[in-house]
Design an enzyme around this catalytic site. Structure first.
Site, PDB file in Angstrom:
ATOM      1  N   ARG A 235     -25.051  67.538 -15.705  1.00 42.96           N
ATOM      2  CA  ARG A 235     -25.272  68.756 -15.436  1.00 42.96           C
ATOM      3  C   ARG A 235     -25.484  68.441 -14.158  1.00 42.96           C
ATOM      4  O   ARG A 235     -25.401  69.568 -12.989  1.00 42.96           O
ATOM      5  CB  ARG A 235     -26.309  70.413 -16.025  1.00 42.96           C
ATOM      6  CG  ARG A 235     -25.409  69.901 -17.247  1.00 42.96           C
ATOM      7  CD  ARG A 235     -26.573  71.174 -18.243  1.00 42.96           C
ATOM      8  NE  ARG A 235     -26.374  72.029 -17.993  1.00 42.96           N
ATOM      9  CZ  ARG A 235     -28.015  72.995 -18.139  1.00 42.96           C
ATOM     10  NH1 ARG A 235     -28.673  71.725 -18.978  1.00 42.96           N
ATOM     11  NH2 ARG A 235     -28.593  73.778 -17.641  1.00 42.96           N
TER      12      ARG A 235
ATOM     13  N   ARG B 155     -31.341  74.787 -26.659  1.00 42.63           N
ATOM     14  CA  ARG B 155     -30.055  75.162 -25.872  1.00 42.63           C
ATOM     15  C   ARG B 155     -29.727  73.376 -26.256  1.00 42.63           C
ATOM     16  O   ARG B 155     -29.629  72.344 -25.835  1.00 42.63           O
ATOM     17  CB  ARG B 155     -29.472  75.348 -24.564  1.00 42.63           C
ATOM     18  CG  ARG B 155     -29.631  76.696 -24.345  1.00 42.63           C
ATOM     19  CD  ARG B 155     -29.610  77.361 -22.618  1.00 42.63           C
ATOM     20  NE  ARG B 155     -28.174  76.873 -22.624  1.00 42.63           N
ATOM     21  CZ  ARG B 155     -28.170  76.782 -20.727  1.00 42.63           C
ATOM     22  NH1 ARG B 155     -28.261  77.796 -20.346  1.00 42.63           N
ATOM     23  NH2 ARG B 155     -27.546  76.061 -20.026  1.00 42.63           N
TER      24      ARG B 155
ATOM     25  N   ARG C 161     -19.081  78.485  -8.810  1.00 42.38           N
ATOM     26  CA  ARG C 161     -20.646  77.021  -9.030  1.00 42.38           C
ATOM     27  C   ARG C 161     -19.019  76.344  -8.568  1.00 42.38           C
ATOM     28  O   ARG C 161     -19.016  75.222  -8.894  1.00 42.38           O
ATOM     29  CB  ARG C 161     -20.101  77.115 -10.195  1.00 42.38           C
ATOM     30  CG  ARG C 161     -22.157  76.561 -11.261  1.00 42.38           C
ATOM     31  CD  ARG C 161     -21.655  76.740 -12.530  1.00 42.38           C
ATOM     32  NE  ARG C 161     -22.859  76.605 -13.289  1.00 42.38           N
ATOM     33  CZ  ARG C 161     -24.150  76.739 -14.080  1.00 42.38           C
ATOM     34  NH1 ARG C 161     -23.576  78.319 -14.101  1.00 42.38           N
ATOM     35  NH2 ARG C 161     -24.852  75.862 -15.027  1.00 42.38           N
TER      36      ARG C 161
ATOM     37  N   LYS D 222     -33.156  80.921 -11.773  1.00 35.99           N
ATOM     38  CA  LYS D 222     -31.864  81.829 -11.377  1.00 35.99           C
ATOM     39  C   LYS D 222     -31.979  82.890 -12.260  1.00 35.99           C
ATOM     40  O   LYS D 222     -31.886  83.868 -11.913  1.00 35.99           O
ATOM     41  CB  LYS D 222     -30.610  81.914 -11.274  1.00 35.99           C
ATOM     42  CG  LYS D 222     -30.363  79.523 -11.010  1.00 35.99           C
ATOM     43  CD  LYS D 222     -29.139  79.355 -10.411  1.00 35.99           C
ATOM     44  CE  LYS D 222     -28.395  79.026 -11.794  1.00 35.99           C
ATOM     45  NZ  LYS D 222     -29.100  78.240 -12.037  1.00 35.99           N
TER      46      LYS D 222
ATOM     47  N   ARG E  22     -37.418  74.022 -21.920  1.00 34.29           N
ATOM     48  CA  ARG E  22     -37.359  76.049 -22.122  1.00 34.29           C
ATOM     49  C   ARG E  22     -36.476  76.082 -23.616  1.00 34.29           C
ATOM     50  O   ARG E  22     -35.817  75.241 -24.590  1.00 34.29           O
ATOM     51  CB  ARG E  22     -35.411  75.846 -21.418  1.00 34.29           C
ATOM     52  CG  ARG E  22     -34.820  77.278 -21.626  1.00 34.29           C
ATOM     53  CD  ARG E  22     -34.259  77.676 -20.220  1.00 34.29           C
ATOM     54  NE  ARG E  22     -32.755  76.704 -20.738  1.00 34.29           N
ATOM     55  CZ  ARG E  22     -32.059  76.346 -19.370  1.00 34.29           C
ATOM     56  NH1 ARG E  22     -32.382  77.607 -17.949  1.00 34.29           N
ATOM     57  NH2 ARG E  22     -30.904  75.812 -19.057  1.00 34.29           N
TER      58      ARG E  22
HETATM   59  P1  AMP Z   1     -26.025  77.850 -17.429  1.00 37.93           P
HETATM   60  O1  AMP Z   1     -26.433  78.595 -17.857  1.00 37.93           O
HETATM   61  O2  AMP Z   1     -25.819  79.277 -16.018  1.00 37.93           O
HETATM   62  O3  AMP Z   1     -26.401  76.815 -17.245  1.00 37.93           O
HETATM   63  O4  AMP Z   1     -24.254  77.804 -17.321  1.00 37.93           O
HETATM   64  C1  AMP Z   1     -24.102  76.914 -18.884  1.00 37.93           C
HETATM   65  C2  AMP Z   1     -22.549  76.512 -19.092  1.00 37.93           C
HETATM   66  O5  AMP Z   1     -21.547  77.325 -19.222  1.00 37.93           O
HETATM   67  C3  AMP Z   1     -22.669  75.518 -17.911  1.00 37.93           C
HETATM   68  O6  AMP Z   1     -22.961  73.927 -18.130  1.00 37.93           O
HETATM   69  C4  AMP Z   1     -20.699  74.870 -17.508  1.00 37.93           C
HETATM   70  O7  AMP Z   1     -19.799  74.811 -18.774  1.00 37.93           O
HETATM   71  C5  AMP Z   1     -20.739  76.973 -18.210  1.00 37.93           C
HETATM   72  N1  AMP Z   1     -20.784  77.499 -16.896  1.00 37.93           N
HETATM   73  C6  AMP Z   1     -21.484  78.359 -16.759  1.00 37.93           C
HETATM   74  N2  AMP Z   1     -20.913  78.921 -15.274  1.00 37.93           N
HETATM   75  C7  AMP Z   1     -19.949  78.359 -15.127  1.00 37.93           C
HETATM   76  C8  AMP Z   1     -19.098  78.327 -14.026  1.00 37.93           C
HETATM   77  N3  AMP Z   1     -19.442  79.222 -13.355  1.00 37.93           N
HETATM   78  N4  AMP Z   1     -18.126  78.090 -13.904  1.00 37.93           N
HETATM   79  C9  AMP Z   1     -17.676  76.727 -15.038  1.00 37.93           C
HETATM   80  N5  AMP Z   1     -18.298  76.397 -15.727  1.00 37.93           N
HETATM   81  C10 AMP Z   1     -19.557  77.662 -15.678  1.00 37.93           C
END
Ligand code: AMP
Length: 221
Positions: free
Chosen positions: A171, A160, A88, A13, A127
């Site tokens: 996740r 990360r 989400r 994404k 990654r």
């Molecule tokens: P991402 O970079 O999109 O993989 O997000 C990393 C982490 O940020 C996720 O595993 C959640 O802990 C938090 N996070 C990101 N977007 C959201 C969301 N819309 N709602 C809740 N937590 C989020």
């Protein structure tokens, strides 16, 4: 152009959202990037979110909704936006829908990146991310020009912490439980468009550009 990108972690994404945002000249807001920035800067919000991200859990709807609605209320949101990783949960999708209704606006499309588990595991294990500008690379598929260094801002790339195998597993469970109901949510509203997240970046970009060009034609009549 108002679109959301959703799908499991590692679906691509962020990589695609960045390219599309540049092409369409609209802001790209990735909730994960915004949260990581708060953590880096040690803000109150960052302090609250830090442990949640490390565990691979979701930050509360209340906190994320406030963060994203503030962001979308900024003047540059008027031109449209690409939301990456928000909503989400169904609660977040409702908050987004209500916000857009209040602004007399609506989403153009919800792009679902359908991706297989093997591809997810391969992408996340390889990654490398830029802690400064959020750019993502892959040791084999999308290597930076200089190993370990961000092409855009020359920062040192990192793995990360939440890409560790045990956190990735969690996740994915959280994704299944909390995020996959969005498939039905957007299907019922006629907004869902499924794209093959397993494709490599160049191939999927071609498809995405076609979808967006089609949408742009519809909106301009
Ligand atoms: P991402 O970079 O999109 O993989 O997000 C990393 C982490 O940020 C996720 O595993 C959640 O802990 C938090 N996070 C990101 N977007 C959201 C969301 N819309 N709602 C809740 N937590 C989020």
């Amino acid at each position: 152009m108002r679109l959301i990108l959703f799908g499991p972690p590692g679906a691509g994404k962020g990589t695609h959202a960045r390219v599309l945002a540049e092409t369409w000249q609209v802001p790209h807001w990735a909730t994960g990037d915004i949260l990581r920035r708060h953590i880096r800067e040690g803000t109150e919000l960052g302090k609250r979110a830090k442990a949640v991200l490390a565990k691979g859990e979701l930050v509360s709807d209340a906190l994320v909704n406030e963060l994203m609605i503030d962001q979308m209320s900024e003047p540059d949101g008027k031109r449209g936006f690409i939301l990456d990783g928000y909503p989400r949960t169904v609660g977040q999708a409702d908050a987004l829908e209500n916000f857009l209704k209040r602004q007399n606006e609506k989403l153009d499309v919800a792009l679902y990146f359908k991706t297989s588990v093997e591809v997810i595991v391969d992408r996340l294990s390889g990654r490398r991310s830029c802690p400064q500008c959020g750019a993502n690379y892959h040791v084999r598929n999308i290597p930076p020009r200089v190993e370990g260094v961000c092409d855009r801002c020359q920062s040192k790339l990192v793995e990360r912490a939440d890409d560790r195998p045990e956190t990735v597993r969690h996740r994915l469970e959280v994704y299944e439980k909390e995020t996959s109901p969005l498939l039905d949510y957007y299907r019922r509203r006629g907004l869902l468009k499924e794209v093959p997240g397993d494709l490599d970046v160049a191939e999927l970009q071609v498809k995405l550009r076609k979808i967006l060009a089609g949408l742009a034609k519809q909106t301009t009549g």
